[in-house]
Design an enzyme around this catalytic site. Structure first.
Site, PDB file in Angstrom:
ATOM      1  CG  ASP A 230     -35.514  61.171  36.221  1.00 53.02           C
ATOM      2  OD1 ASP A 230     -35.351  60.049  36.751  1.00 53.02           O
ATOM      3  OD2 ASP A 230     -36.584  61.791  36.290  1.00 53.02           O
TER       4      ASP A 230
HETATM    5  O1  LIG Z   1     -36.754  51.857  34.917  1.00 50.04           O
HETATM    6  N1  LIG Z   1     -37.184  52.118  36.039  1.00 50.04           N
HETATM    7  O2  LIG Z   1     -37.342  51.197  36.835  1.00 50.04           O
HETATM    8  C1  LIG Z   1     -37.512  53.435  36.409  1.00 50.04           C
HETATM    9  C2  LIG Z   1     -38.100  53.678  37.627  1.00 50.04           C
HETATM   10  C3  LIG Z   1     -38.453  54.984  38.001  1.00 50.04           C
HETATM   11  C4  LIG Z   1     -38.183  56.003  37.143  1.00 50.04           C
HETATM   12  O3  LIG Z   1     -38.565  57.289  37.496  1.00 50.04           O
HETATM   13  C5  LIG Z   1     -37.641  58.227  37.729  1.00 50.04           C
HETATM   14  O4  LIG Z   1     -36.723  57.788  38.714  1.00 50.04           O
HETATM   15  C6  LIG Z   1     -36.729  58.654  39.818  1.00 50.04           C
HETATM   16  C7  LIG Z   1     -35.332  58.760  40.306  1.00 50.04           C
HETATM   17  O5  LIG Z   1     -35.240  59.458  41.477  1.00 50.04           O
HETATM   18  C8  LIG Z   1     -37.317  59.931  39.294  1.00 50.04           C
HETATM   19  O6  LIG Z   1     -37.968  60.727  40.261  1.00 50.04           O
HETATM   20  C9  LIG Z   1     -38.291  59.458  38.292  1.00 50.04           C
HETATM   21  O7  LIG Z   1     -38.600  60.445  37.352  1.00 50.04           O
HETATM   22  C10 LIG Z   1     -37.594  55.765  35.943  1.00 50.04           C
HETATM   23  C11 LIG Z   1     -37.243  54.484  35.573  1.00 50.04           C
END
Ligand SMILES: O=[N+]([O-])c1ccc(O[C@@H]2O[C@@H](CO)[C@H](O)[C@H]2O)cc1
Length: 793
Positions: free
Chosen positions: A289
């Site tokens: 993730d």
């Molecule tokens: O830093 N960001 O922009 C960011 C955005 C979304 C995020 O969530 C995660 O990213 C998704 C990747 O598929 C997962 O389902 C979720 O748990 C985690 C980090």
């Protein structure tokens, strides 16, 4: 030992920013790779990927371990962004570009999975996923998206507070397993296609279902789950992905499981995923993730350096890093001997063989290359988005007022925060929809006089200004609709709910409106359930409809449900608990069974000992149904069942296909969801109240006629899981019941000795380092920085 592990020549941007690093395809006819075996279509994907990676220098390998991969310009290998999202349609995400391309800058926006789950229609899910993968290919051909989609979210919706429950099809593991199988078939283009349409990713492996609760945050939380609950409840959707659906990718989660961050856990990523489930052809990869490998170091504090943390992840089997820590810290991990170059090779071979399975190197031989803007937002995909919403919408209360004609000589008052909802109808992980038809928009199409008021304001709003329009119009209205509930302001990523009751402000308004004594419909919107007992118990409220997040055609589907153009047949995919449920059980309690010492009343319809407001599977119709069931037989010897079982995975062996004759005993044509629940005195106590083992949606049964549902049952569906996580076929009595309030029942008995259907691998004893495990926790500091949600240093 490689000589060069120096600075990785890479400028990596922040996680969330759009990172359009250049796509296109490698040129196998003219480019530098033309004589590399990766361009030899007669070879198998693994051989081709090995040849490609053998041509990389060590630095080039290290560079290409993050979700923004620079490729290898020297070899003509383009940059590639691995992170695309498409939970219910192509979504805004780092690899997707929606920027203006005329009519082609949109994608079909289907309902959130929680509403599509309520349809209990696997063919619908496959059709939806096929549209998504078609549109994804069109985006890719237009150089506006990659081919890897980090969807679906398939963690069971165990706790009603979870902010991301809306992303899932519901609380039942059998339902999720069946749903995700159909979804993957549609996304990837079959079980084992020559070219995958896109790669799907089952996430978040595993036991991830909490964002932020009582000082626990998803980045540092250690989920304690016993083997029985793990194998019986949290794992089946993932087994369906890996073992039964050949999904192209997995995503490990932020949380730890029993002391080990999942992305650093070889028991999960090797023993269960690759060995026990046979996900072994090396044409699929595990991604982390986003920043969950950084989280192994902090806040999990599972290893004392970033080098050791990235090594723990890579060695456990996390092949790709959403984030940048692999690119920044694997070089020194390699230098320090914490990883080997062959482990790095294995990770890259898995990534690139997945791309080979997509036809990335095969030019125009890939049949999907001809898809274009003409294949996006088509009439048929628009109809499907409507159908998906209409099939999921669930009627919970009806005093006979519905269906109700809305004609041009009528006056309609629609009140509430969802009355004029547009993007709200998409929920999270959304893209740019071609249109968003709100309930008010749809009411306006009827020609009726429509008054809309978005009151009430916030819970603490002391003014009555916003009530004036309501007081003016309510007396004149022929029908009053209240459209409210919850939305992403209270349930979302990073945000669990602290209440599952309707807000007082909304109940106040609903009560006032009901007082006018008009026909009145309440639309309960949002993914998590609310305790709707005040609405159910108010005799002045005619009807209650649950609408989830219904997507681009949500308004039409909701209004058509009121008027009867859509005969509702959705079923609740989660339990609607009384509001005080959440005071009885912490979010962090992962156990399913009720427990008198902790006070847990149990979780989900299988184990909850209280009385739900509306139970899992609830849903009314505009007609009535009866059912008769064809008995599979009365007695079965377990030894006979096993001697006829030829599958490698014994739980997949068929038991029986049970035909259920469903008769529409009313006059309104309607779909009917045939739910098959199993109960009985087989296997050790405590026993679940019942469990879903089969379902089928029958379509368009006209009044007075019948249709047959064929419920396919396997030996696995009869099996129960013991305390070690192993699944057994037990002797004893079984009852198969049709529907939540059974319309028909078939009883049968299994005789003989219990037989193990699935011997669950036991986790290793915690190692010394694991037992040193310490959860730092948010609000604690690291290097002088306070750890706060959304700002993991
Ligand atoms: O830093 N960001 O922009 C960011 C955005 C979304 C995020 O969530 C995660 O990213 C998704 C990747 O598929 C997962 O389902 C979720 O748990 C985690 C980090």
């Amino acid at each position: 030992m490689p000589s060069t592990t120096g600075a990785v020549l890479l400028a990596v941007a922040g996680l969330g920013a759009a990172q359009l690093t250049g796509r296109g395809f490698p040129d196998c006819s003219q480019g530098p790779l033309r004589n590399n075996t990766v361009c030899d279509l007669s070879q198998d994907p693994l051989t081709r990927a090995r040849a490609l990676i053998a041509a990389f220098t060590v630095d080039e390998k290290l560079n290409n371990t993050g979700h923004v991969s620079p490729g290898v310009p020297r070899l003509g290998l383009p940059a590639y962004t691995w992170w695309q999202e498409a939970l219910h349609g192509i979504a805004e995400s780092p690899g997707v570009n929606f920027s203006d391309h005329g009519p082609f800058s949109v994608a079909t926006s289907f309902p959130q999975p929680i509403l599509m789950g309520a349809a209990f229609d696997d063919q619908l899910i496959q059709d939806v996923a096929t549209v998504i993968s078609t549109e994804s290919r069109a985006f890719n051909n237009d150089d506006r998206a990659g081919l890897d989609y980090w969807t679906p979210n398939i963690n069971p919706f165990k706790d009603p507070r979870w902010g991301r429950g809306q992303e899932t099809p519901g609380e039942d593991p059998f339902h999720l397993s069946s749903y995700v199988h159909s979804l993957i078939l549609g996304l990837q283009g079959g079980l084992n296609p020559k070219y995958k349409r896109v790669v799907a990713t089952c996430k978040h492996f595993v036991a991830y279902d909490m964002e932020s609760w009582n000082g626990n945050f998803r980045y540092q939380w250690d989920a304690h789950v016993n083997s029985q609950d793990l194998a019986e409840y949290y794992m089946p959707p993932f087994q369906s992905c890996a073992r039964d659906s050949n999904v192209g990718s997995f995503m490990c989660s932020y949380n730890a499981l029993n002391g080990v961050p999942t992305c650093a856990d070889p028991y999960l990523l090797q023993t269960i995923l690759r060995e026990h489930w046979g996900w072994t052809n090396e044409q699929q990869y595990v991604t982390s993730d986003c920043d969950s490998i950084q989280n192994i170091f902090m806040p999990h504090n599972y290893r004392s350096t970033r080098e050791a943390s990235v090594a723990a992840a890579l060695n456990a089997g996390t092949d790709l890093n959403c984030g940048t820590v692999y690119q920044h810290h694997l070089p020194s991990a390699l230098q320090e001997g914490l990883i080997t170059e062959s482990t790095l090779d294995q990770a890259l071979i898995r990534q690139y063989s997945a791309l080979i399975r997509l036809g990335y190197f095969d030019g125009d031989r890939v049949p999907y290359r001809s898809l274009s803007g003409a294949d996006v937002n088509t009439n048929s995909s628009q109809r499907l988005a409507y159908k998906a919403a209409a099939e999921g919408i669930t009627l919970l209360k009806n005093d006979g007022t519905l269906p109700m004609q809305i004609t041009s000589n009528m006056t309609v008052l629609i009140v509430g925060g969802w009355a004029d909802a547009t993007t709200q109808m998409q929920g999270n992980y959304a893209g740019v929809a071609p249109y968003l038809h709100s309930p008010t928009w749809a009411l306006n199409q009827t020609g009726a006089k429509v008054y809309t008021a978005s009151v009430p304001g916030g819970q603490g709003d002391p003014t009555t200004d916003s009530w004036l329009p309501v007081w003016n119009w309510a007396p004149k209205a022929d029908v009053i609709i209240y459209a409210g509930g919850i939305d992403n302001s209270v349930e979302s990523e990073g945000n669990d709910r602290t209440s599952i009751a309707w807000t007082g402000a909304q109940l106040d308004m609903i009560g006032q409106l009901a007082g006018y004594g008009k026909p009145m419909v309440v639309m309960q919107m949002g993914g998590g359930q609310l305790d709707s007992s005040p609405i159910a118990n108010n005799p002045n409220i005619s009807a209650l409809i649950w609408g989830g997040y219904p997507g681009q055609s949500g308004g039409e589907a909701l209004v058509d449900t009121i008027t009867g153009k859509n005969a509702p047949a959705g079923r609740l995919p989660t339990t609607q608990y009384p509001a005080d449920y959440i005071s009885l059980i912490p979010m962090t309690d992962m156990s399913l069974r009720p427990n008198s010492s902790s006070g847990s009343p149990g979780r989900t319809y299988q184990w909850y000992t209280g009385t739900p407001i509306y139970e899992f599977g609830s849903g009314l119709h505009y007609t009535t149904f009866s059912a008769s069931i064809q008995s599979p037989g009365s007695t079965f010897a377990i030894s006979d069942l096993m001697s006829n079982c030829t599958e490698h995975y014994k739980d997949k062996c068929p038991f029986s296909t049970i035909n259920v004759n469903v008769r529409n005993t009313g006059s309104t044509t309607s779909d009917y969801v045939t739910l098959g629940f199993l109960a009985g005195s087989h296997g050790p106590a405590p026993r679940p109240k019942k469990r879903l083992v089969a379902y089928t949606r029958l379509h368009g049964i006209t009044g007075g006629s019948s249709s047959t549902a064929s419920l396919k049952m396997t030996l696995g569906s009869l099996g129960r899981v013991d305390e070690t996580g192993s699944k057994w076929l037990y002797p004893g009595d079984y009852s198969l019941m049709i529907d939540s309030q059974p319309l028909a029942t078939a009883n049968f008995t299994l005789t003989g000795n219990a037989v193990c259907l699935d011997d669950w691998p036991q986790p290793p004893a915690p190692s010394k380092q694991d037992s040193d495990y310490f959860v730092g926790g948010y609000g604690s500091t690291y290097d002088g920085q306070v750890l706060v949600d959304g700002n993991v240093p």
